[in-house]
Design an enzyme around this catalytic site. Sequence first.
Site, short mmCIF file in Angstrom:
data_model
loop_
_atom_site.label_atom_id
_atom_site.label_comp_id
_atom_site.label_asym_id
_atom_site.label_seq_id
_atom_site.Cartn_x
_atom_site.Cartn_y
_atom_site.Cartn_z
N GLY A 236 0.81 -1.22 0.00
CA GLY A 236 0.00 0.00 0.00
C GLY A 236 0.85 1.27 0.00
O GLY A 236 2.08 1.24 0.07
N HIS A 237 0.16 2.40 -0.04
CA HIS A 237 0.83 3.70 -0.12
C HIS A 237 1.60 4.01 1.16
O HIS A 237 1.17 3.66 2.26
CB HIS A 237 -0.17 4.81 -0.41
N ASN A 238 2.75 4.66 0.99
CA ASN A 238 3.59 5.13 2.10
C ASN A 238 4.20 4.02 2.94
O ASN A 238 4.68 4.27 4.05
CB ASN A 238 2.79 6.07 3.02
N SER A 256 1.06 2.83 4.97
CA SER A 256 1.88 3.43 6.03
C SER A 256 2.50 2.42 6.99
O SER A 256 2.96 2.79 8.06
CB SER A 256 1.05 4.45 6.83
#
Lengths: 350, 350, 350
Positions: A236-238, A256
């Site tokens: 996923g993102h980050n 994250s």
Amino acid sequence: MEITLASIADIVKGEISGDGNQKIRGAASFEDAKGDEITFASQSKFLKKIDETDAGAVIVPQNFQAPMKNIVQVDNPQIAFIKVLNLFHPALKPDYGISQDAYIGKAFLCGQDVSIAPFCAIGDNVTLGHRVVLCPNVVIGDNVIIGNDVKVFPNVTILERCIIGNRVTIHAGSVIGSDGFGFAPEGEKYIKIPHTGIVQIDNDVEIGAGNTIDRATFGKTWIQSGVKTDNLVQIGHNVTVGENSLLVGQVGISGSVKIGKNAILAGQAGIAGHLSIGNNAIVGPQAGVAKSVPDGETVSGSSAMPHRLWLRVQRILPKLPELGKKLSEVDRRLKKFEEQQNKSNGGENG
Amino acid sequence: MEITLASIADIVKGEISGDGNQKIRGAASFEDAKGDEITFASQSKFLKKIDETDAGAVIVPQNFQAPMKNIVQVDNPQIAFIKVLNLFHPALKPDYGISQDAYIGKAFLCGQDVSIAPFCAIGDNVTLGHRVVLCPNVVIGDNVIIGNDVKVFPNVTILERCIIGNRVTIHAGSVIGSDGFGFAPEGEKYIKIPHTGIVQIDNDVEIGAGNTIDRATFGKTWIQSGVKTDNLVQIGHNVTVGENSLLVGQVGISGSVKIGKNAILAGQAGIAGHLSIGNNAIVGPQAGVAKSVPDGETVSGSSAMPHRLWLRVQRILPKLPELGKKLSEVDRRLKKFEEQQNKSNGGENG
Amino acid sequence: MEITLASIADIVKGEISGDGNQKIRGAASFEDAKGDEITFASQSKFLKKIDETDAGAVIVPQNFQAPMKNIVQVDNPQIAFIKVLNLFHPALKPDYGISQDAYIGKAFLCGQDVSIAPFCAIGDNVTLGHRVVLCPNVVIGDNVIIGNDVKVFPNVTILERCIIGNRVTIHAGSVIGSDGFGFAPEGEKYIKIPHTGIVQIDNDVEIGAGNTIDRATFGKTWIQSGVKTDNLVQIGHNVTVGENSLLVGQVGISGSVKIGKNAILAGQAGIAGHLSIGNNAIVGPQAGVAKSVPDGETVSGSSAMPHRLWLRVQRILPKLPELGKKLSEVDRRLKKFEEQQNKSNGGENG
């Protein structure tokens, strides 16, 4: 190709016991190797039955003896065998050059000995290092930077502004830099949160087939050097994946999450958002991680718990129906007592 | 780009407290924003430490005060911030027009300002609305209809006769309209059931990267308006996903499942065939749903159970080994009693 | 298209009861079929309500009677209905021939009536049989051999040296022949193990969309004849999947697993490395298989256990909080006794 055992010993820096003039024409597995092929044995289960392999030579650990066999003693037989495999199966050098059938955007910069296959589509302001290989139908977005000695397999998509280091391999069908799954609720609907960040992949990373790695909302999703992912992994993102960590097939990592160095996430494990997985931590197959995992810890189960505890829980689960019965029985027996007691008390009181 | 805080307040319909002449040159996260950037804070954990951000201005909820900061008060800080982000990072307008390097079938119809990138392959009788963007290497089958303002990322496949609404985004590598997994047993073999239906995707849907959405046996697999899916989601044939529902990464939905409106299916959850998931229902991460879920209910676990019950089960699972021991101990203590009783009865009887 | 019921009965080798002159113009589901369409009913739940369908005719099992309906009695209604469906929805013959927009490598051999769509990239020394259909943007590596009547959907990648049999279908976005996830640890880093083997797919196999099938380290990953896989299935290196086995959506199979014939692996199940799954074995949805499964056995759960036992464990899990309380209560009651006993013994002793 044919090479003497002595030459192989030279290449892997090993010591021969047996016939150094033995001709070796290939490398194969312990079970399948033939008389003119070499294999290796490092685990004791193979070393024990070394006389059963038909291999013409066997790479073995230092100090291991096998009087009936031609052996090459080395520090790390598996690593030595990989060197031999690469000798017999050298990586093919594609000779496309830059195909006339590729599309190249404006302001393209690239190093030497680059191979760009037909139907690759490369956006504007893209930079490729030396010896980059783009297989057919790879799509590279605007402003992407790719280092040296990178191989990108067919049908891979690398979207705008992502940064790929040196000696990176990305297997077929993977997507690098898709938008993260971020939406803000507004009444019953969801409004898309723009994802202005990137994905950065450092040196010596190998990304499996069919992976999806989302770009950051801000900043970067970061795959650090030496990371290896298996197929169909979702990142996923980050997210940060620390150096030399392994993500096995179908692992899913929510936004994250921060994974440390040399961690191992086994197949189909899932990590909830914003957690940390420590250095050298191990997450078991299909584990569902709902709280952070400290350095060096091994967790299993869904929801995940310390592995040793999980093992004990696993052993008791199949006995639950029996335990349930036992509890009812104990309860019944105890009631009998209580009734007797009551009667007896009643008698005493009467 | 540079804009005054007053102009931003105007755009997001907010009220300024502080310096409206402050120049804003970007938007960033609470932690990373610099003195000429704007950020937002809506959760109390950020509002509490509002003096810690270096941001030149902060978008905050109505009535929130921060005397030391330039603030913009709005109803929904996150939504307002998204507007500002879109201001600083406007979606790029690709300028391919219809690439000479794309393949376009017969009887192609399309609206204005369409962009078709190199190596897109478009079948016969395809219709695209206005401002459709097809990134490189997208494949569109015969008789597909796509609405206005649709963006299709690279290496996506949309197969024949599927219907895509307005303002739909489909991320890289996804497959829309593959055949359902339907086979009829005949002796030991399986005979393929033809899939004559389609996939229909309504307005304002966003499909993540690497999704697979199967066409219906008859009729349609139906993704209703406002649905958002994350990466690597599998949706079987004849499924309906109701308006504004969210499917998080690696969710798997078997054939003929009906999902209501505003439902949320968390990561790696799986739904067995022919079930209903109610409106506003929530399915927990890795949950395995084996029976239908009523409107508004939250379920967790594999097999799934009501979430509150599951929480209690989760708490007791790690204690099972201890409980097992306790039960054995209780049994032993009770036996001791029973033996004494027997002796004592024996004594009485003797 | 219009055809009499008598002609349909002829094609499916069934016996009519009712009006053989009835005109049939389509085939549809039991619920949706109209007066000029045919459907089928084989399960008793449909047979019971046969008078409720509006279908002009119904294909039913031998000996089933329905005086109010036009029926066609056959041995296997579903198989007969598939024949009728194929009659009304014949597979489209693509007419690309070999597109000018495809890239074809050296020493290409192919049979008759082959269709190669635009932007297919075919390596050197590739052989295709008769009537092979490659949809747009398919990539075929060097030295691949494909049999007759094979259909490869868009954006599929088949890498070098893989062998595909006859009557094989590979759905969009799948990857055949990616490297296995094999790395040898050397200190804190991992060294790639070259994968010199192949993937071999036998006759009558159907591979779903978004699958990843890794090549063997040595030898072959082997998908035997009649196997059907659903979407997003991951198959590791050196796996064998036996004849006519079914792998449902998002199943993950680790390296060197051996699956027997006619096995069924339900959705999201995972199999650990080097295990055997027996002939006719069934693995439940989301099961995590950590030890081999004998022929004919059904297992469920993570970790997997015999299915019947798992059912009993599933029933007791939600009762655990209650059982825990019960155990505490029993313990308390027993303690009361023990205290009384102690007092009374104390009294006796005193």
